[in-house]
Scaffold this motif. Structure first.
Motif, mmCIF file in Angstrom:
data_model
loop_
_atom_site.group_PDB
_atom_site.id
_atom_site.type_symbol
_atom_site.label_atom_id
_atom_site.label_comp_id
_atom_site.label_asym_id
_atom_site.label_seq_id
_atom_site.Cartn_x
_atom_site.Cartn_y
_atom_site.Cartn_z
ATOM 1 N N THR A 36 0.913 -1.241 0.050
ATOM 2 C CA THR A 36 0.023 -0.027 -0.068
ATOM 3 C C THR A 36 0.808 1.517 -0.103
ATOM 4 O OG1 THR A 36 -0.321 0.028 2.503
ATOM 5 C CG2 THR A 36 -2.029 -1.125 1.147
ATOM 6 N N THR A 41 -5.085 0.878 5.442
ATOM 7 C CA THR A 41 -6.130 0.345 4.513
ATOM 8 C C THR A 41 -7.143 -0.424 5.406
ATOM 9 O OG1 THR A 41 -6.495 -1.014 2.458
ATOM 10 C CG2 THR A 41 -4.790 -1.841 3.727
ATOM 11 N N GLY A 62 -7.267 -3.416 0.373
ATOM 12 C CA GLY A 62 -6.849 -2.092 -0.496
ATOM 13 C C GLY A 62 -5.261 -2.445 -0.906
ATOM 14 N N SER A 64 -1.776 -0.400 -3.169
ATOM 15 C CA SER A 64 -1.319 0.338 -4.263
ATOM 16 C C SER A 64 0.087 0.309 -4.438
ATOM 17 C CB SER A 64 -1.620 1.806 -3.351
ATOM 18 O OG SER A 64 -0.871 2.884 -4.376
ATOM 19 N N ASP A 68 2.602 2.695 -10.772
ATOM 20 C CA ASP A 68 0.913 2.243 -10.625
ATOM 21 C C ASP A 68 0.630 1.621 -12.005
ATOM 22 O OD1 ASP A 68 -1.658 2.684 -10.147
ATOM 23 O OD2 ASP A 68 -1.746 4.680 -10.064
ATOM 24 N N GLY A 70 -2.823 0.820 -11.795
ATOM 25 C CA GLY A 70 -4.199 0.563 -11.698
ATOM 26 C C GLY A 70 -4.905 -0.263 -10.556
ATOM 27 N N ALA A 71 -4.111 -0.963 -9.930
ATOM 28 C CA ALA A 71 -4.439 -1.759 -9.015
ATOM 29 C C ALA A 71 -5.054 -0.962 -7.781
ATOM 30 C CB ALA A 71 -3.776 -2.899 -8.550
ATOM 31 N N ARG A 72 -6.243 -1.284 -7.312
ATOM 32 C CA ARG A 72 -6.453 -0.512 -5.684
ATOM 33 C C ARG A 72 -7.228 -1.418 -4.922
ATOM 34 N NH1 ARG A 72 -3.931 2.488 -7.955
ATOM 35 N NH2 ARG A 72 -4.131 4.528 -8.768
ATOM 36 N N SER A 73 -7.173 -2.814 -5.407
ATOM 37 C CA SER A 73 -7.974 -3.701 -4.420
ATOM 38 C C SER A 73 -7.247 -5.218 -4.947
ATOM 39 C CB SER A 73 -9.301 -4.058 -4.751
ATOM 40 O OG SER A 73 -9.761 -4.166 -5.857
ATOM 41 N N TYR A 100 -6.226 -9.184 -8.914
ATOM 42 C CA TYR A 100 -6.293 -7.428 -8.871
ATOM 43 C C TYR A 100 -7.141 -6.976 -10.027
ATOM 44 C CZ TYR A 100 -2.194 -8.781 -5.938
ATOM 45 O OH TYR A 100 -1.271 -9.503 -5.219
ATOM 46 N N SER A 102 -9.560 -4.371 -12.446
ATOM 47 C CA SER A 102 -9.255 -3.184 -12.871
ATOM 48 C C SER A 102 -7.811 -2.714 -13.079
ATOM 49 C CB SER A 102 -10.030 -2.182 -12.404
ATOM 50 O OG SER A 102 -11.463 -2.523 -12.275
ATOM 51 N N THR A 103 -6.955 -3.529 -13.472
ATOM 52 C CA THR A 103 -5.402 -3.176 -13.658
ATOM 53 C C THR A 103 -5.179 -2.992 -15.069
ATOM 54 O OG1 THR A 103 -4.787 -5.338 -13.579
ATOM 55 C CG2 THR A 103 -4.757 -4.195 -11.646
#
Length: 221
Positions: A36, A41, A62, A64, A68, A70-73, A100, A102-103
């Motif tokens: 993260t 988180t 969560g 980070s 980056d 695009g991974a948030r979870s 992961y 939405s990357t």
């Protein structure tokens, strides 16, 4: 894995229970590396188990990363079996899929894990994957851990882990952690953990590795 969850749900008479957990942590540290960027988180999970020892679980946190992608979870889907081998020994074998959503790039990967526990306080875990850390290379992770109860409220836990990675990806690295856990009330616990990695870990993960301290509030339900 989905078939196992459905099978456990349909066979209601075979269910041993449903367990959950939740954590608020100052830093999600996994195998010596911050997931993260050292930010806090929230984490939570649920486990469905049968009387025969088969189980399925999902756990989320969560995340980070840097750079980056695009991974948030992160979601860990686990299916396996655990049970006693004797009065002193227990075994857990599972398949874990790290996802992961939405990357920008594919960070998902899968690992076969096994843990042997002695008297509930000492354990050896081994995880193997042909796509370790989504690197398209092989990796084997070994962990040796122990917990030392001081009284009904306090305990100390220590872990040493070695990640054996394909040289085409990165050097093997070593990490360790030491935790003090205080059982505040009922299922609520406070955990203070010191983490560290060797120089190979720092080369692989940069500022996300090395020495750091993590504080967490956790509960089970």
């Amino acid at each position: 894995m989905g078939a196992l969850v459905i099978g456990l749900a349909i066979s209601g008479s075979a269910l041993a229970g449903v367990d959950g957990n939740a954590t608020l942590t100052s830093d999600y540290v996994w195998r010596g590396s911050s997931q993260t960027l050292e930010d806090p988180t929230v984490q939570a999970g649920v486990k469905l188990s049968s009387e025969s020892g088969w189980y399925a679980s999902v756990w989320g946190s969560g995340v980070s990363f840097e750079p980056d992608a695009g991974a948030r979870s992160e979601f860990d889907f686990v299916a396996g079996w655990s049970g006693s081998l004797s009065d002193d020994w227990a075994l857990d074998v599972n398949l874990t899929h790290y996802m992961y959503p939405s990357t920008d790039v594919d960070l998902d990967w899968t690992e076969l894990n096994s843990t042997v526990t002695f008297k509930g306080n000492y354990w050896l875990s081994v995880g193997v994957s042909d796509n370790a850390l989504a690197s398209d290379t092989t990796g084997t992770y070994a962990q040796l851990g122990a917990r030392f109860p001081i009284n009904d409220q306090w305990r100390i836990e220590g872990v040493v882990g070695q990640y054996f990675l394909d040289k085409a990806y990165a050097d093997d690295y070593l990490h360790g952690q030491l935790s003090a856990i205080w059982k505040v009330h009922g299922p609520w616990e406070l955990r203070l953990t010191a983490h560290d990695t060797d120089n190979a870990g720092k080369r692989l993960f940069g500022n996300n590795a090395g020495s750091r301290v993590e504080f967490a509030i956790q509960t089970a339900f």
